[in-house]
Design a protein around this motif. Structure first.
Motif, mmCIF file in Angstrom:
data_model
loop_
_atom_site.group_PDB
_atom_site.id
_atom_site.type_symbol
_atom_site.label_atom_id
_atom_site.label_comp_id
_atom_site.label_asym_id
_atom_site.label_seq_id
_atom_site.Cartn_x
_atom_site.Cartn_y
_atom_site.Cartn_z
ATOM 1 N N SER A 146 0.858 -1.185 0.000
ATOM 2 C CA SER A 146 0.000 0.000 0.000
ATOM 3 C C SER A 146 0.894 1.236 0.000
ATOM 4 N N TYR A 147 0.591 2.170 -0.886
ATOM 5 C CA TYR A 147 1.405 3.375 -1.006
ATOM 6 C C TYR A 147 0.633 4.593 -0.498
ATOM 7 N N ALA A 148 1.392 5.619 -0.156
ATOM 8 C CA ALA A 148 0.811 6.896 0.245
ATOM 9 C C ALA A 148 1.694 8.006 -0.313
ATOM 10 N N PHE A 149 1.111 9.179 -0.468
ATOM 11 C CA PHE A 149 1.847 10.325 -0.999
ATOM 12 C C PHE A 149 2.115 11.323 0.123
ATOM 13 N N ASN B 95 -2.152 9.609 2.809
ATOM 14 C CA ASN B 95 -1.661 10.823 2.154
ATOM 15 C C ASN B 95 -1.607 11.970 3.164
ATOM 16 N N SER B 96 -0.491 12.673 3.192
ATOM 17 C CA SER B 96 -0.326 13.728 4.191
ATOM 18 C C SER B 96 0.592 14.822 3.662
ATOM 19 N N THR B 97 0.604 15.936 4.392
ATOM 20 C CA THR B 97 1.423 17.096 4.034
ATOM 21 C C THR B 97 2.122 17.614 5.277
ATOM 22 N N ILE B 98 3.390 17.976 5.125
ATOM 23 C CA ILE B 98 4.120 18.620 6.206
ATOM 24 C C ILE B 98 4.844 19.834 5.634
ATOM 25 N N THR B 99 4.859 20.914 6.420
ATOM 26 C CA THR B 99 5.457 22.170 5.974
ATOM 27 C C THR B 99 6.573 22.579 6.924
#
Length: 226
Positions: free
Chosen positions: A106-109, A173-177
């Motif tokens: 399983s992949y995630a972005f 899927n997630s975002t980090i800044t």
């Protein structure tokens, strides 16, 4: 023991062996997986473990198959196209039974954003390093951990962290800044980019030139007075 008795025993063993062979079922095993897989075959005669492609002879018609995967990441298991890790099959319905086990990771972005004058280095498990100065999206195994290293005047991360290096767990899927100040960007080695004062350099060169000219003219005056 008489010769006739020996022949009778040998004949009995031969018939018994022939009966086992004739009642054996053929199972062709094929495993497609990026991770180690172990298949457990269990029937009325016992248990057998298989971890590679091979052909099995099974004596019982009722067979239970279980798949076990050794992986630290999320994945799906398909047994003959069915999303399951266990299968019960009646082999008497098949002349040969083809078993195909597929493990799909399983992949995630993960999206990494940079705000301000700085750089974020993404270090993947395979050793690849990706430098991000604006925004970048990487495809990773879901459930994996990725190393993020900031280079610059880091203020903080969007997840609340404020250290230059953090481990980030990828779960969906997630975002980090990464938020940076406006000072000069630090190099990845941690050394500060040197600041050149061109005024001081110019004055130094002027002083050296003036000293050289003074020496030349002083020598000419001495030669003239001689």
């Amino acid at each position: 023991m008489s010769k006739g008795a020996e022949i009778l025993i040998l004949f009995t063993v031969f018939v018994f062996t022939l009966n086992i062979i004739s009642n054996a079922y053929v199972v062709n095993v094929k495993i497609l997986s990026p991770f180690p897989v172990t298949l457990l075959f269990s029937d009325s005669h016992g248990v057998k473990l298989v971890s590679s492609n091979q052909t099995l002879n099974v004596n019982s018609s009722n067979l239970r198959i279980q798949a076990f995967v050794l992986a630290p990441y999320s994945y799906s298991i398909l047994i003959n196209g069915n999303n399951t890790n266990e299968l019960n099959v009646n082999l008497s319905n098949y002349s040969e039974f083809n078993l195909t086990v597929i493990v799909i990771p399983s992949y995630a972005f993960l999206k990494v954003d940079v705000v301000g004058k700085g750089t974020v280095y993404i270090e993947l498990n395979n050793g690849t390093i990706i430098a991000v100065r604006n925004s970048s999206v990487v495809k990773l195994y879901n459930g994996s951990n990725v190393l993020l290293e900031a280079s610059g005047d880091l203020l903080n991360w969007s997840n609340g962290g404020n250290t230059m290096t953090i481990w980030y767990s990828v779960n969906g899927n997630s975002t980090i800044t990464a938020f940076f100040g406006n000072s000069s960007i630090l190099l990845k080695s941690g050394t500060v980019k040197p600041i050149v004062n061109y005024t001081e350099v110019g004055l130094s060169l002027f002083a050296i030139g003036f000293f050289v000219l003074y020496k030349i003219y002083s020598r000419k005056d001495q030669d003239t007075n001689v």
